[in-house]
Design a protein around this motif. Structure first.
Motif, PDB file in Angstrom:
ATOM      1  N   LEU A 265       0.873  -1.079   0.045  1.00 44.10           N
ATOM      2  CA  LEU A 265       0.328  -0.206   0.560  1.00 44.10           C
ATOM      3  C   LEU A 265       0.620   0.833  -0.307  1.00 44.10           C
ATOM      4  N   LYS A 266       2.016   1.340  -0.233  1.00 46.60           N
ATOM      5  CA  LYS A 266       3.070   2.400  -0.212  1.00 46.60           C
ATOM      6  C   LYS A 266       2.690   3.467  -0.567  1.00 46.60           C
ATOM      7  N   ASN A 267       2.017   3.462  -2.160  1.00 45.56           N
ATOM      8  CA  ASN A 267       1.387   4.134  -3.524  1.00 45.56           C
ATOM      9  C   ASN A 267       0.595   5.044  -2.406  1.00 45.56           C
ATOM     10  N   THR A 268      -0.712   3.804  -1.869  1.00 45.22           N
ATOM     11  CA  THR A 268      -1.644   4.642  -1.581  1.00 45.22           C
ATOM     12  C   THR A 268      -1.292   5.732   0.111  1.00 45.22           C
ATOM     13  N   PHE A 269      -0.300   5.453   0.420  1.00 44.45           N
ATOM     14  CA  PHE A 269      -0.137   5.873   1.615  1.00 44.45           C
ATOM     15  C   PHE A 269       0.642   7.559   1.022  1.00 44.45           C
ATOM     16  N   LYS A 270       1.157   7.600  -0.032  1.00 44.81           N
ATOM     17  CA  LYS A 270       1.916   8.615  -0.500  1.00 44.81           C
ATOM     18  C   LYS A 270       0.996   9.646  -1.217  1.00 44.81           C
ATOM     19  N   GLU A 271       0.292   8.907  -0.692  1.00 43.28           N
ATOM     20  CA  GLU A 271      -0.883   9.494  -1.997  1.00 43.28           C
ATOM     21  C   GLU A 271      -2.081  10.249  -1.172  1.00 43.28           C
ATOM     22  N   ILE A 272      -1.866   9.324   0.748  1.00 40.79           N
ATOM     23  CA  ILE A 272      -2.948  10.448   1.284  1.00 40.79           C
ATOM     24  C   ILE A 272      -1.722  11.278   2.266  1.00 40.79           C
ATOM     25  N   ASN A 273      -0.574  11.133   1.946  1.00 44.78           N
ATOM     26  CA  ASN A 273      -0.079  12.196   2.618  1.00 44.78           C
ATOM     27  C   ASN A 273       0.513  13.342   1.738  1.00 44.78           C
ATOM     28  N   THR A 274      -0.107  13.160   0.771  1.00 38.80           N
ATOM     29  CA  THR A 274      -0.113  14.064   0.342  1.00 38.80           C
ATOM     30  C   THR A 274      -0.701  15.173   0.066  1.00 38.80           C
ATOM     31  N   LYS A 275      -1.633  14.457   0.371  1.00 39.66           N
ATOM     32  CA  LYS A 275      -3.354  15.459   0.050  1.00 39.66           C
ATOM     33  C   LYS A 275      -3.534  15.993   1.228  1.00 39.66           C
ATOM     34  N   LEU A 276      -2.959  15.409   2.426  1.00 41.90           N
ATOM     35  CA  LEU A 276      -3.128  15.835   3.759  1.00 41.90           C
ATOM     36  C   LEU A 276      -1.562  17.238   3.366  1.00 41.90           C
ATOM     37  N   ASP A 277      -0.811  17.460   3.375  1.00 45.57           N
ATOM     38  CA  ASP A 277       0.073  18.121   3.160  1.00 45.57           C
ATOM     39  C   ASP A 277       0.025  19.366   2.593  1.00 45.57           C
ATOM     40  N   TYR A 278      -0.387  20.280   4.365  1.00 46.59           N
ATOM     41  CA  TYR A 278      -1.199  21.555   3.598  1.00 46.59           C
ATOM     42  C   TYR A 278       0.551  22.745   3.072  1.00 46.59           C
ATOM     43  N   SER A 279       1.058  21.751   3.777  1.00 47.67           N
ATOM     44  CA  SER A 279       2.722  23.172   3.322  1.00 47.67           C
ATOM     45  C   SER A 279       2.562  23.359   1.882  1.00 47.67           C
ATOM     46  N   LYS A 280       2.501  22.969   1.299  1.00 49.45           N
ATOM     47  CA  LYS A 280       2.805  23.016  -0.553  1.00 49.45           C
ATOM     48  C   LYS A 280       1.633  23.656  -0.710  1.00 49.45           C
TER      49      LYS A 280
END
Length: 345
Positions: A265-280
């Motif tokens: 599920l590595k890609n899924t976790f990466k996508e979740i982390n990207t979505k929740l990264d407000y700093s971007k």
């Protein structure tokens, strides 16, 4: 496009600030940067000084200093000098990752508020996990702990223009953060604000929204008072970080099957982390002052600095401040009438 940058603002300043500025310089060919800070600390960090000028200052406002006193006493600080550059027309925008209170003070009393706006608001961009857009704005998130109905009414218009100009949302849905979606919910302040917004037809006001639905696309512009907004923001950020850490620790403490499942599920976790990264999405904007004044998180690294400068680029290019000025000038009489109505009620 000239940007005044407090090179000494932030936990990793000036190193990460300079790196981020150079990254933004390489991305945006029309941006010129003024870095304010001690030359002996800033200049050695610059790999390529193309479109970068260092303006020497002797002082730095520290994180723990009392904001108003620091701005008054430290006239030769990197933050004060950067703000003065905007006031004097030598720069188009001001960026710092330093003392939040001092930045708000400098923005309000040096850069100056727009005529007709009673209280500038601190505006942040957050991810929209579900919904018609990828992000939404919320204001006020900390500039004003105490607010009156008319202040929140004005926040709605400022947030509306910010969402249009910076996020590219054509007809933003404006919601009032409250403890229920019904029109009669909330305390006296929130009921009064709801009635004021509902009576205005220049906004796409959709009514009250609850905090649990913010990330699920409840609204494109969420209006709130500074105390509630700051608490909601920190709660949202904290919950997201806690959940990510909980998942990580559970995987690390689990057996081989858990680790194998995590790998798959590595890609899924990466996508979740990207979505929740407000700093971007950049920093928090003090909206309602005469030029873009932006506060980065104190722990910002180079990538966040670059993203925040991209946010400023969009604000200057789209003339966000000018659009707000034009609206409030054109509706000055109506605003006065609504202010009086709010007082009477």
């Amino acid at each position: 496009m000239k940007i005044a940058v407090d090179a000494m603002g932030g936990d990793y300043a000036p190193t990460e600030v300079v790196k981020g500025v150079e990254m933004a310089r390489d991305r945006y060919s029309d941006m010129h940067f003024q870095l304010y800070g001690p030359k002996d600390q800033v200049e050695p960090l610059i790999a390529n000084n193309e479109r970068i000028t260092v303006i020497h200052t002797e002082q730095v406002i520290e994180m723990g200093e009392e904001p108003v006193r620091a701005v008054k006493k430290k006239k030769d600080s990197s933050m004060v000098k950067a703000a003065e550059a905007v006031k004097n027309g030598d720069a188009d925008a001001f960026l710092s990752g330093g003392n939040t209170g001092a930045l708000l003070t400098a923005g309000l009393f040096i850069v100056g508020r727009i005529k007709g706006i009673e209280r500038p608001a601190l505006t942040t961009t957050l991810p929209m996990v579900e919904g018609p857009n990828s992000k939404f704005v919320m204001l006020d998130v900390g500039a004003n702990a105490d607010s009156r109905p008319f202040h929140l009414y004005q926040y709605a218009f400022m947030g509306n223009y910010y969402a249009k100009a910076v996020l590219g949302i054509k007809n933003p849905r404006v919601g009032l953060l409250n403890n229920g979606t019904e029109a009669d919910k909330g305390d006296k302040l929130h009921r009064a604000v709801h009635d004021l917004l509902a009576a205005n037809h220049d906004l796409n006001f959709i009514g009250n929204v609850e905090s649990r639905e913010l990330l699920n696309g409840a609204a494109d512009v969420v209006v709130t008072d500074g105390f509630t907004g700051n608490a909601a923001l920190k709660s949202t950020e904290g919950t997201a970080l806690t959940m990510l850490n909980l998942i990580k620790s559970s995987i690390m403490n689990g057996g081989l099957t858990d680790k194998l499942g995590a790998y798959l599920l590595k890609n899924t976790f990466k996508e979740i982390n990207t979505k929740l990264d407000y700093s971007k999405y950049g920093g928090a904007v003090l909206i309602g002052v005469k030029a873009p004044v932006v506060k980065m998180h104190g722990s910002s690294k180079a990538t966040t600095v670059r993203n925040t400068l991209g946010q400023i680029h969009t604000m200057v290019e789209s003339n966000t401040v000018g659009q707000i000025v034009d609206y409030f000038n054109a509706h000055a009489d109506a605003m006065k009438a609504i202010k009086q109505e709010a007082k009477n009620n």
